[in-house]
Scaffold this active site. Structure first.
Site, PDB file in Angstrom:
ATOM      1  N   MET A  51     -39.818  15.251  67.621  1.00 25.29           N
ATOM      2  CA  MET A  51     -40.998  14.567  68.161  1.00 25.29           C
ATOM      3  C   MET A  51     -41.495  15.675  69.080  1.00 25.29           C
ATOM      4  SD  MET A  51     -39.502  10.677  68.977  1.00 25.29           S
ATOM      5  CE  MET A  51     -37.684  11.459  69.261  1.00 25.29           C
ATOM      6  N   ASP A  76     -40.221   0.872  58.930  1.00 26.67           N
ATOM      7  CA  ASP A  76     -41.427   1.921  59.473  1.00 26.67           C
ATOM      8  C   ASP A  76     -41.689   2.708  58.660  1.00 26.67           C
ATOM      9  OD1 ASP A  76     -39.376   3.433  60.494  1.00 26.67           O
ATOM     10  OD2 ASP A  76     -39.463   1.968  62.252  1.00 26.67           O
ATOM     11  N   LYS A  87     -46.491   0.013  61.208  1.00 23.26           N
ATOM     12  CA  LYS A  87     -47.988  -0.116  61.327  1.00 23.26           C
ATOM     13  C   LYS A  87     -48.399  -1.502  60.901  1.00 23.26           C
ATOM     14  CE  LYS A  87     -49.902   3.915  60.344  1.00 23.26           C
ATOM     15  NZ  LYS A  87     -50.376   4.954  59.009  1.00 23.26           N
TER      16      LYS A  87
HETATM   17  N1  SAH Z   1     -33.613   9.000  63.374  1.00 19.34           N
HETATM   18  C1  SAH Z   1     -34.619   9.769  62.817  1.00 19.34           C
HETATM   19  C2  SAH Z   1     -35.414  10.525  63.922  1.00 19.34           C
HETATM   20  C3  SAH Z   1     -36.483   9.442  64.491  1.00 19.34           C
HETATM   21  S1  SAH Z   1     -37.389  10.255  65.676  1.00 19.34           S
HETATM   22  C4  SAH Z   1     -33.814  10.986  62.244  1.00 19.34           C
HETATM   23  O1  SAH Z   1     -32.481  10.927  62.265  1.00 19.34           O
HETATM   24  O2  SAH Z   1     -34.257  11.566  61.419  1.00 19.34           O
HETATM   25  C5  SAH Z   1     -38.823  10.658  64.294  1.00 19.34           C
HETATM   26  C6  SAH Z   1     -38.896  12.410  64.421  1.00 19.34           C
HETATM   27  O3  SAH Z   1     -38.005  12.715  63.197  1.00 19.34           O
HETATM   28  C7  SAH Z   1     -40.462  12.765  63.968  1.00 19.34           C
HETATM   29  O4  SAH Z   1     -41.373  12.911  65.006  1.00 19.34           O
HETATM   30  C8  SAH Z   1     -40.218  14.168  63.359  1.00 19.34           C
HETATM   31  O5  SAH Z   1     -39.927  14.756  64.626  1.00 19.34           O
HETATM   32  C9  SAH Z   1     -38.528  13.765  62.701  1.00 19.34           C
HETATM   33  N2  SAH Z   1     -38.641  13.457  61.176  1.00 19.34           N
HETATM   34  C10 SAH Z   1     -38.270  12.565  60.606  1.00 19.34           C
HETATM   35  N3  SAH Z   1     -38.244  12.742  59.250  1.00 19.34           N
HETATM   36  C11 SAH Z   1     -39.073  13.732  59.015  1.00 19.34           C
HETATM   37  C12 SAH Z   1     -39.686  14.276  58.001  1.00 19.34           C
HETATM   38  N4  SAH Z   1     -39.413  13.866  56.957  1.00 19.34           N
HETATM   39  N5  SAH Z   1     -40.448  15.449  58.004  1.00 19.34           N
HETATM   40  C13 SAH Z   1     -40.355  16.045  59.365  1.00 19.34           C
HETATM   41  N6  SAH Z   1     -39.895  15.554  60.436  1.00 19.34           N
HETATM   42  C14 SAH Z   1     -39.470  14.285  60.207  1.00 19.34           C
END
Ligand code: SAH
Length: 264
Positions: free
Chosen positions: A175, A42, A64
């Site tokens: 999030m 995704d 998407k």
């Molecule tokens: N499993 C993922 C998190 C999934 S929830 C992890 O461990 O990072 C998705 C959220 O992760 C987004 O809404 C945001 O808050 C954060 N996120 C993930 N990648 C990001 C990035 N490159 N920059 C900013 N926020 C990020």
């Protein structure tokens, strides 16, 4: 008469893709992608590089769809299972770490329910790496010796808010852009100081990465003026004072946000 033997289910590997930069994809994750026959991916993680990383795989975008319609988690689980039951070597590529708010554990359970073997390859979570990309450590001797990572997907309960205020750890929110108003109001209601520094780091590791700095009392106004949007990682705590912010120090930005707040 010969009876066809059932296809042995393929292996499923959940790969944590890291926060979006190739440098933070693990060696084990890269090896799994290279072997993959099907990759379900995704928006977050190293999706842009998949043609090179997984040259033999059918690439399936489950985030998407054409027409902008995302698949439900159940549909994704079914798709992983269906490909595995056909005997394919499947990689489910997830942003960050698969077991941090990624619903990876639900995908593991769905596979186990059908007797499909699953391996999980941890990834570098955005919760730690995106603040680091803005120069913010989650712990720092004398400033913070604990951090709490929370999901902003749904508002926290009063007890959870109270607990966070009592604990006094660095707070990291994923999030969290949509629920920022309820989080800030809730923490203030439970006695958190309005001076608490807050950073919002949007689009970590991209060309448009941006850090916005304020305090708990000022962050709503500052975030609205900057039109802060998702994906972003929020950090609340004194460690924000260590952020790299270009010409101005984080301290100056915190003071300036406070002055603007006092005037408006
Ligand atoms: N499993 C993922 C998190 C999934 S929830 C992890 O461990 O990072 C998705 C959220 O992760 C987004 O809404 C945001 O808050 C954060 N996120 C993930 N990648 C990001 C990035 N490159 N920059 C900013 N926020 C990020």
């Amino acid at each position: 008469m010969t009876i066809p033997s059932p296809v042995t289910p393929g292996q499923v590997t959940l790969v944590g893709g890291g926060p979006g930069t190739l440098g933070l994809l693990t060696v084990a994750g890269t090896a799994a992608l290279l072997e993959a026959e099907v990759v379900l991916y995704d928006r977050l993680g190293p999706a842009a590089h998949l043609a090179v990383l997984a040259p033999h795989a059918q690439l399936v975008d489950v985030g998407k769809r054409p027409g902008n319609h995302a698949l439900s988690q159940n549909d994704i689980n079914d798709l992983i299972v269906a490909h595995a039951l056909r005997g394919s070597t499947v990689v489910r590529l997830k942003g960050g770490d698969p077991f941090v708010f990624g619903r990876g554990s639900e995908e593991v359970l769905a596979c186990h329910a059908r007797g499909i073997p699953v391996t999980v390859i941890s990834g570098v979570t955005s919760a730690i790496s995106v603040p680091a990309a803005a120069g913010i450590p989650l712990t720092h001797r004398g400033l913070s010796h604990a951090f709490t990572v929370i999901s902003g997907h749904a508002p926290l309960t009063e007890r959870e808010l109270e607990g966070l205020v009592l604990l006094g750890s660095t707070i990291v929110v994923l999030m969290g852009v949509g629920t920022l108003p309820t989080l800030t109001q809730g923490l203030l209601r439970h006695g958190m100081t309005g001076d608490l520094p807050v950073a919002i780091i949007e689009r970590g590791f991209s060309d448009t990465q941006r850090t916005t700095i304020a305090t708990l009392a000022t962050v709503l106004g500052v975030a609205a003026r900057a039109s802060v949007s998702s994906p972003a990682v929020l950090v609340l705590g004194d460690v924000v004072r260590l952020a790299y912010t270009g010409d101005e120090s984080a301290e100056e930005l915190i003071v300036r946000a406070g002055e603007f707040h006092a005037r408006s």
